[in-house]
Design a protein around this motif. Sequence first.
Motif, mmCIF file in Angstrom:
data_model
loop_
_atom_site.group_PDB
_atom_site.id
_atom_site.type_symbol
_atom_site.label_atom_id
_atom_site.label_comp_id
_atom_site.label_asym_id
_atom_site.label_seq_id
_atom_site.Cartn_x
_atom_site.Cartn_y
_atom_site.Cartn_z
ATOM 1 N N PHE A 48 -3.536 -51.596 -38.856
ATOM 2 C CA PHE A 48 -4.772 -53.333 -38.606
ATOM 3 C C PHE A 48 -3.360 -52.644 -37.234
ATOM 4 C CE2 PHE A 48 -5.227 -54.803 -42.566
ATOM 5 C CZ PHE A 48 -6.248 -54.839 -42.281
ATOM 6 N N VAL A 49 -3.956 -52.005 -36.221
ATOM 7 C CA VAL A 49 -3.847 -51.206 -34.867
ATOM 8 C C VAL A 49 -4.616 -52.134 -33.796
ATOM 9 C CG1 VAL A 49 -2.689 -49.239 -33.199
ATOM 10 C CG2 VAL A 49 -3.035 -49.601 -35.817
ATOM 11 N N GLN A 50 -4.455 -52.706 -32.725
ATOM 12 C CA GLN A 50 -4.949 -53.374 -32.088
ATOM 13 C C GLN A 50 -5.608 -52.419 -31.060
ATOM 14 O OE1 GLN A 50 -4.592 -57.003 -29.008
ATOM 15 N NE2 GLN A 50 -6.114 -57.301 -30.877
ATOM 16 N N PHE A 51 -6.976 -52.284 -30.741
ATOM 17 C CA PHE A 51 -7.082 -51.086 -29.195
ATOM 18 C C PHE A 51 -7.369 -51.998 -28.276
ATOM 19 C CE2 PHE A 51 -7.423 -48.586 -32.975
ATOM 20 C CZ PHE A 51 -6.248 -47.035 -31.822
ATOM 21 N N HIS A 52 -7.488 -52.497 -26.808
ATOM 22 C CA HIS A 52 -7.710 -53.325 -25.818
ATOM 23 C C HIS A 52 -8.334 -52.470 -25.436
ATOM 24 C CE1 HIS A 52 -7.988 -55.856 -22.558
ATOM 25 N NE2 HIS A 52 -6.629 -55.841 -23.282
ATOM 26 N N PRO A 53 -10.192 -53.213 -25.391
ATOM 27 C CA PRO A 53 -11.074 -52.845 -25.111
ATOM 28 C C PRO A 53 -10.839 -52.211 -23.139
ATOM 29 C CG PRO A 53 -11.993 -55.131 -25.502
ATOM 30 C CD PRO A 53 -10.350 -54.943 -25.442
ATOM 31 N N THR A 54 -9.947 -52.665 -22.886
ATOM 32 C CA THR A 54 -10.544 -52.647 -21.010
ATOM 33 C C THR A 54 -8.477 -51.967 -20.744
ATOM 34 O OG1 THR A 54 -9.588 -54.301 -20.512
ATOM 35 C CG2 THR A 54 -12.478 -53.944 -20.435
ATOM 36 N N THR A 55 -8.627 -50.463 -20.985
ATOM 37 C CA THR A 55 -7.776 -50.060 -20.153
ATOM 38 C C THR A 55 -8.260 -48.862 -18.890
ATOM 39 O OG1 THR A 55 -6.818 -47.813 -21.297
ATOM 40 C CG2 THR A 55 -6.297 -49.736 -22.741
ATOM 41 N N LEU A 56 -7.154 -48.460 -17.807
ATOM 42 C CA LEU A 56 -7.596 -48.229 -16.675
ATOM 43 C C LEU A 56 -7.572 -46.406 -16.817
ATOM 44 C CD1 LEU A 56 -7.521 -48.465 -13.441
ATOM 45 C CD2 LEU A 56 -5.802 -47.588 -13.544
ATOM 46 N N TRP A 57 -8.763 -46.121 -16.842
ATOM 47 C CA TRP A 57 -8.974 -44.755 -17.000
ATOM 48 C C TRP A 57 -8.460 -43.292 -16.456
ATOM 49 C CZ3 TRP A 57 -11.573 -40.262 -14.547
ATOM 50 C CH2 TRP A 57 -11.523 -39.256 -15.243
ATOM 51 N N GLY A 58 -7.372 -42.661 -17.497
ATOM 52 C CA GLY A 58 -6.736 -41.816 -16.695
ATOM 53 C C GLY A 58 -5.145 -42.291 -16.616
ATOM 54 N N VAL A 90 -13.019 -48.404 -16.781
ATOM 55 C CA VAL A 90 -12.017 -48.313 -18.550
ATOM 56 C C VAL A 90 -12.435 -47.982 -19.682
ATOM 57 C CG1 VAL A 90 -11.250 -50.995 -16.827
ATOM 58 C CG2 VAL A 90 -13.544 -50.229 -18.688
ATOM 59 N N GLN A 91 -11.114 -47.908 -20.149
ATOM 60 C CA GLN A 91 -11.754 -47.402 -21.489
ATOM 61 C C GLN A 91 -10.711 -47.763 -22.851
ATOM 62 O OE1 GLN A 91 -8.538 -43.389 -21.535
ATOM 63 N NE2 GLN A 91 -10.979 -42.527 -22.269
ATOM 64 N N PRO A 92 -11.312 -47.487 -23.954
ATOM 65 C CA PRO A 92 -10.131 -48.629 -25.075
ATOM 66 C C PRO A 92 -8.735 -47.584 -24.786
ATOM 67 C CG PRO A 92 -11.899 -48.557 -26.150
ATOM 68 C CD PRO A 92 -12.374 -47.787 -24.853
ATOM 69 N N GLY A 93 -7.557 -48.897 -25.334
ATOM 70 C CA GLY A 93 -6.354 -47.929 -25.967
ATOM 71 C C GLY A 93 -5.204 -48.579 -26.455
ATOM 72 N N GLN A 94 -4.512 -47.903 -27.049
ATOM 73 C CA GLN A 94 -3.826 -48.850 -27.804
ATOM 74 C C GLN A 94 -2.877 -49.901 -27.635
ATOM 75 O OE1 GLN A 94 -0.691 -49.358 -28.962
ATOM 76 N NE2 GLN A 94 -0.402 -50.157 -30.479
ATOM 77 N N HIS A 95 -2.894 -50.674 -27.944
ATOM 78 C CA HIS A 95 -2.099 -52.582 -27.345
ATOM 79 C C HIS A 95 -1.545 -53.002 -27.903
ATOM 80 C CE1 HIS A 95 -2.013 -54.914 -24.404
ATOM 81 N NE2 HIS A 95 -2.488 -56.580 -25.433
ATOM 82 N N TYR A 96 -1.246 -52.418 -29.374
ATOM 83 C CA TYR A 96 -0.524 -53.939 -30.105
ATOM 84 C C TYR A 96 -0.823 -53.846 -31.692
ATOM 85 C CZ TYR A 96 0.867 -58.669 -31.768
ATOM 86 O OH TYR A 96 1.480 -59.193 -31.693
ATOM 87 N N SER A 97 0.403 -53.912 -32.274
ATOM 88 C CA SER A 97 0.450 -53.737 -33.678
ATOM 89 C C SER A 97 0.921 -54.997 -34.294
ATOM 90 C CB SER A 97 2.325 -53.003 -33.804
ATOM 91 O OG SER A 97 3.268 -52.919 -33.052
ATOM 92 N N MET A 98 -0.787 -55.237 -35.042
ATOM 93 C CA MET A 98 -0.653 -56.335 -35.892
ATOM 94 C C MET A 98 0.053 -56.691 -36.983
ATOM 95 S SD MET A 98 -4.017 -56.792 -34.696
ATOM 96 C CE MET A 98 -4.757 -55.441 -34.579
#
Length: 558
Positions: free
Chosen positions: A224-234, A332-340
């Motif tokens: 279970f890996v969290q992808f944050h919806p809004t990370t700055l593109w680039g 914005v695009q999704p990016g890995q964010h958090y480790s559940m």
Amino acid sequence: MITHDVVVIGGGLSGLRCAIELHERGVDVAIVSKVPLIRSHSGAAQGGINASIGSDDSWESHAFDTVKGSDYLADQDTVEILCKEAPDRVLEMEHWGTNFSRKDDGTIAQRPFGGAGFPRTCYAGDRTGHNILHTLHERILRAGIKVYREWLVTRLVIEDDRCLGFVAMDLLNSELEVFKTKATVLATGGYGRIYQKSTNAIINKGFGISLAYRAGVPLQDMEFVQFHPTTLWGTNILITEGARGEGGYLYNKDHERFMKDYASSSMELAPRDIVARSIQQEIDEGRAFPGGYVHLDITHLGKDLIEERLGGIRQICIDFAGIDPVEEPIPVQPGQHYSMGGISSNKDGATPASGLYAVGECACISVHGANRLGGNSLLDTVVFGRRAGVHAADYVTSLGETSDDPLTQALDSEKTAISEMMGNDGESYSSISEELKRTMQENVGVFREKKELEKAVEDVKKLEARARSLKVRTEAREFNLELLNAIELKGMLDLAHVIALGALVREESRGAHYRTDFLERDDKNWLKHTLAYLTPEGPRLEYKDVNITIFQPQRRTY
Ligand SMILES: Cc1cc2nc3c(=O)[nH]c(=O)nc-3n(C[C@H](O)[C@H](O)[C@H](O)COP(=O)(O)OP(=O)(O)OC[C@H]3O[C@@H](n4cnc5c(N)ncnc54)[C@H](O)[C@@H]3O)c2cc1C
């Protein structure tokens, strides 16, 4: 040999809160951190910390949102502790000096966050982590707690299921030293950097998690890996959920607020797993902008509000994308964010090895289950950081003496292992690390399916084989970053293997784990936690029950 009753490994919020508790209880405690304490990733936290301090809110409602957000995988006894203790911990931070944003009447302001039934997220502008980290850091300085700054812990010493201490390297001169402890607390944070696109600090490689795994402690729910919806593109720098909490909209290239098609009542404030998938689907189906991003628009909030509550992300957009969000939408695009997932530990942070604790993002106490709600991680760090301190303080008073032999042997074998890594005639860490990040990004992402996951497992196995002949060319003793990266790479491979295999075997969709070949949540077969143990053949998976007390699993709609 360096001796302390307790050493906390990690200088983020969970480690500092734990160390303060131990010190106040009269324990000889020290902190080891591979970076200066205030460089810990906790300092990057933007949006806020949850607590039901509102007059019409309650811990039960916070717990319900957390359990539903977790897609019913969170353990409800630990969620209850998290939510009941939240107001005390947040008010404690206020009393210790955290500069929370205020309402007109002077009380702590709260903003709406994804998946929450109430505006429950307390914040300090959009620099909440920075504020709390400095609050705790100042207390550490005042208490005079010993800090081993810029030391990397490389190995835990566990003998007969009891942790006796660890080996660490002073990065200043690459010297190895052994620490003897009655209890050791891992507070080493997440592993975001095993992905190409991550909001995490460069230092977040999950090495602390693999230290426990290599010493025989199981890892829990790593798929279970969290992808944050809004990370700055680039650059994939985080753009806080607070931007949507304050009223920001998401638009596709046709200027449609596409969230109406995915979560018609919560819209942009659906939980993270749902918003991340919605954006990814817009990208995959050609409704995003060329290059793969959508727009997060906050221009209608006006300059004053943006400056007051979202000043940090405004500056990030100006500095890193040349865009002023007062005037233009943010790409914005999704990016890995958090480790559940993380090191399996209980309501007091205790792991199955006595004298070893794990708290904060490196731990899986299972309050976040299959998907964490925004604002619940900062809360997790201070609630369980403190509890581990209380428990460890008690634990160390009851202990007798132990032999030093296993510690000196571990030091010797670590010295040999590291000197064998030096040389010119092998693989360099950088190409293995880049390939690892690529396969994780491509094959273990927001959407998953069997073939891709199988490829990821195979890729990781090949990289593990290559890593056996890893060599470090740089001979310098002072801050040898090539050596540091090479040591940590093996831990990154461990975690990637566990994540990819756990995801391959779990044939259902739950929270952040979404299988396009198994679209439904399957409570009959999969309402259970994954436990991964290290064996010479790779991870061995076992399963254990979820603790369900108040909230029976329901269909999850927003
Ligand atoms: C950009 C960003 C924004 C976020 N915003 C929010 C938010 O608004 N609200 C929220 O609830 N959550 C948020 N989160 C999540 C939250 O900030 C983290 O989960 C939490 O702060 C982690 O704290 P920690 O104490 O577990 O670890 P960290 O703060 O990551 O600290 C880890 C520590 O471990 C040390 N360390 C690691 N390995 C070793 C080793 N081998 N030897 C020695 N030392 C070691 C490091 O030096 C560091 O001091 C955010 C995360 C990110 C990335």
